[in-house]
Motif scaffolding. Structure first.
Motif, PDB file in Angstrom:
ATOM      1  N   GLY A   1      -5.452 -12.030  12.065  1.00 10.14           N
ATOM      2  CA  GLY A   1      -4.387 -11.053  12.264  1.00 10.14           C
ATOM      3  C   GLY A   1      -4.789  -9.654  11.855  1.00 10.14           C
ATOM      4  O   GLY A   1      -5.873  -9.414  11.310  1.00 10.14           O
ATOM      5  N   ALA A   2      -3.885  -8.702  12.109  1.00 12.61           N
ATOM      6  CA  ALA A   2      -4.113  -7.300  11.756  1.00 12.61           C
ATOM      7  C   ALA A   2      -3.356  -6.951  10.483  1.00 12.61           C
ATOM      8  O   ALA A   2      -2.387  -7.617  10.108  1.00 12.61           O
ATOM      9  CB  ALA A   2      -3.647  -6.400  12.898  1.00 12.61           C
ATOM     10  N   LEU A   3      -3.804  -5.900   9.823  1.00 11.22           N
ATOM     11  CA  LEU A   3      -3.095  -5.374   8.664  1.00 11.22           C
ATOM     12  C   LEU A   3      -2.051  -4.363   9.136  1.00 11.22           C
ATOM     13  O   LEU A   3      -2.252  -3.678  10.135  1.00 11.22           O
ATOM     14  CB  LEU A   3      -4.073  -4.697   7.703  1.00 11.22           C
ATOM     15  N   PRO A   4      -0.950  -4.238   8.405  1.00 13.44           N
ATOM     16  CA  PRO A   4       0.060  -3.238   8.785  1.00 13.44           C
ATOM     17  C   PRO A   4      -0.514  -1.829   8.722  1.00 13.44           C
ATOM     18  O   PRO A   4      -1.207  -1.474   7.766  1.00 13.44           O
ATOM     19  CB  PRO A   4       1.164  -3.426   7.728  1.00 13.44           C
ATOM     20  N   LYS A   5      -0.238  -1.025   9.727  1.00 14.56           N
ATOM     21  CA  LYS A   5      -0.773   0.335   9.778  1.00 14.56           C
ATOM     22  C   LYS A   5      -0.295   1.183   8.603  1.00 14.56           C
ATOM     23  O   LYS A   5      -0.979   2.115   8.188  1.00 14.56           O
ATOM     24  CB  LYS A   5      -0.378   1.000  11.096  1.00 14.56           C
ATOM     25  N   LYS A   6       0.878   0.875   8.075  1.00 14.29           N
ATOM     26  CA  LYS A   6       1.451   1.690   7.005  1.00 14.29           C
ATOM     27  C   LYS A   6       1.214   1.094   5.619  1.00 14.29           C
ATOM     28  O   LYS A   6       1.794   1.558   4.643  1.00 14.29           O
ATOM     29  CB  LYS A   6       2.948   1.878   7.232  1.00 14.29           C
ATOM     30  N   ALA A   7       0.362   0.085   5.499  1.00 15.26           N
ATOM     31  CA  ALA A   7       0.074  -0.513   4.187  1.00 15.26           C
ATOM     32  C   ALA A   7      -0.427   0.571   3.241  1.00 15.26           C
ATOM     33  O   ALA A   7      -1.331   1.335   3.570  1.00 15.26           O
ATOM     34  CB  ALA A   7      -0.968  -1.612   4.325  1.00 15.26           C
ATOM     35  N   GLN A   8       0.173   0.627   2.046  1.00 13.40           N
ATOM     36  CA  GLN A   8      -0.149   1.738   1.143  1.00 13.40           C
ATOM     37  C   GLN A   8      -1.604   1.758   0.693  1.00 13.40           C
ATOM     38  O   GLN A   8      -2.188   2.821   0.503  1.00 13.40           O
ATOM     39  CB  GLN A   8       0.799   1.757  -0.050  1.00 13.40           C
ATOM     40  N   LEU A   9      -2.236   0.599   0.536  1.00 18.12           N
ATOM     41  CA  LEU A   9      -3.631   0.619   0.075  1.00 18.12           C
ATOM     42  C   LEU A   9      -4.604   1.071   1.159  1.00 18.12           C
ATOM     43  O   LEU A   9      -5.765   1.337   0.885  1.00 18.12           O
ATOM     44  CB  LEU A   9      -4.044  -0.726  -0.514  1.00 18.12           C
ATOM     45  N   LEU A  10      -4.122   1.178   2.406  1.00 12.79           N
ATOM     46  CA  LEU A  10      -4.941   1.743   3.479  1.00 12.79           C
ATOM     47  C   LEU A  10      -4.723   3.244   3.621  1.00 12.79           C
ATOM     48  O   LEU A  10      -5.465   3.919   4.335  1.00 12.79           O
ATOM     49  CB  LEU A  10      -4.610   1.068   4.815  1.00 12.79           C
ATOM     50  N   ARG A  11      -3.701   3.752   2.945  1.00 12.75           N
ATOM     51  CA  ARG A  11      -3.296   5.151   3.143  1.00 12.75           C
ATOM     52  C   ARG A  11      -3.399   6.023   1.900  1.00 12.75           C
ATOM     53  O   ARG A  11      -3.353   7.241   2.005  1.00 12.75           O
ATOM     54  CB  ARG A  11      -1.835   5.196   3.624  1.00 12.75           C
ATOM     55  N   ASP A  12      -3.525   5.427   0.705  1.00 11.87           N
ATOM     56  CA  ASP A  12      -3.412   6.230  -0.517  1.00 11.87           C
ATOM     57  C   ASP A  12      -4.729   6.860  -0.971  1.00 11.87           C
ATOM     58  O   ASP A  12      -4.776   7.571  -1.971  1.00 11.87           O
ATOM     59  CB  ASP A  12      -2.798   5.414  -1.649  1.00 11.87           C
ATOM     60  N   GLY A  13      -5.815   6.595  -0.250  1.00 10.63           N
ATOM     61  CA  GLY A  13      -7.095   7.220  -0.584  1.00 10.63           C
ATOM     62  C   GLY A  13      -7.881   6.525  -1.685  1.00 10.63           C
ATOM     63  O   GLY A  13      -9.003   6.920  -1.988  1.00 10.63           O
ATOM     64  N   GLY A  14      -7.303   5.488  -2.315  1.00  9.47           N
ATOM     65  CA  GLY A  14      -8.016   4.752  -3.351  1.00  9.47           C
ATOM     66  C   GLY A  14      -9.119   3.897  -2.748  1.00  9.47           C
ATOM     67  O   GLY A  14      -9.103   3.590  -1.552  1.00  9.47           O
ATOM     68  N   PRO A  15     -10.109   3.486  -3.559  1.00  6.88           N
ATOM     69  CA  PRO A  15     -11.221   2.697  -3.025  1.00  6.88           C
ATOM     70  C   PRO A  15     -10.763   1.321  -2.546  1.00  6.88           C
ATOM     71  O   PRO A  15     -10.225   0.524  -3.314  1.00  6.88           O
ATOM     72  CB  PRO A  15     -12.177   2.576  -4.217  1.00  6.88           C
ATOM     73  N   THR A  16     -10.933   1.078  -1.257  1.00  7.13           N
ATOM     74  CA  THR A  16     -10.476  -0.169  -0.641  1.00  7.13           C
ATOM     75  C   THR A  16     -11.545  -0.676   0.315  1.00  7.13           C
ATOM     76  O   THR A  16     -12.078   0.085   1.115  1.00  7.13           O
ATOM     77  CB  THR A  16      -9.160   0.053   0.143  1.00  7.13           C
TER      78      THR A  16
END
Length: 200
Positions: A69-84
């Motif tokens: 499956g795909a990850l949600p586009k608005k997931a915070q860990l994909l958007r907050d700039g932290g190392p992921t």
């Protein structure tokens, strides 16, 4: 829960354990590891930040294992700039700022956890906290990649065959095959119980 569930049959899970357990987890688990890992279902259902909010320790590398499956586009860990780091079975685009790693298994539908662990070791990760959910925890136990366990148990019974198990995966066929915990410690954290130990 007392019956080994981490969510109800509808997927609701906030909050099973209380504030004292969550505070202990931040100060004694997240503050002492290099990286924290979850499966894609945890990101889809909980949208976690996966940060260290203890006030001590460093910034965590957040690792997400994604299968089909795909990850949600608005997931915070994909958007907050932290190392992921998003581990994938094959090349595919991931929204946001996360780094991606392709480390597929033989069937090309799932991530090879041993390959992922080698990659994390090569980049300096020495202590990895696998926080959930049940499928990813089960996969780590099935592949014998767990050497330390911390289980928080709340005094509640969720019930239901469709409720999410704390540890899923394939499991073992016979009780004598089950690895025994050693150096076990138990403590109370408010109404909850924490059991810690090393796997033999």
């Amino acid at each position: 829960s007392l019956d080994g569930k981490i969510a109800t049959r509808t997927g609701h899970s906030n909050w099973i354990t209380g504030p004292a357990a969550r505070d202990w987890a931040h100060k004694n688990l997240r503050a002492r590891v290099d990286a924290i890992l979850v499966g894609a279902n945890t990101v889809r259902s909980d949208d976690p930040a996966l940060t260290n909010r203890s006030g001590t320790g460093g910034e965590l590398l957040r690792v997400v294992v994604v299968g089909e499956g795909a990850l949600p586009k608005k997931a915070q860990l994909l958007r907050d700039g932290g190392p992921t780091l998003v581990a994938l079975p094959r090349e595919r685009r991931v929204p946001g700022t996360a780094e991606t790693l392709v480390c597929g298994s033989r069937d090309a539908r799932s991530v090879s956890l041993p390959r992922l662990m080698r990659h994390l070791h090569d980049r300096g990760v020495r202590r990895l906290l696998v926080e959930g959910g049940g499928q990813i925890l089960g996969a780590f136990f099935d592949r014998k990649l767990v050497d330390q366990v911390a289980v928080f148990t709340a005094p509640v019974v969720i019930g239901g065959e469709e409720a999410r198990l704390a540890v899923a995966g394939r499991g073992l066929a016979r009780v004598p095959q089950v690895p025994q915990m050693r150096h076990t410690k138990t403590r109370r954290l408010g109404p909850d119980t924490l059991t810690e130990g090393l796997l033999a």
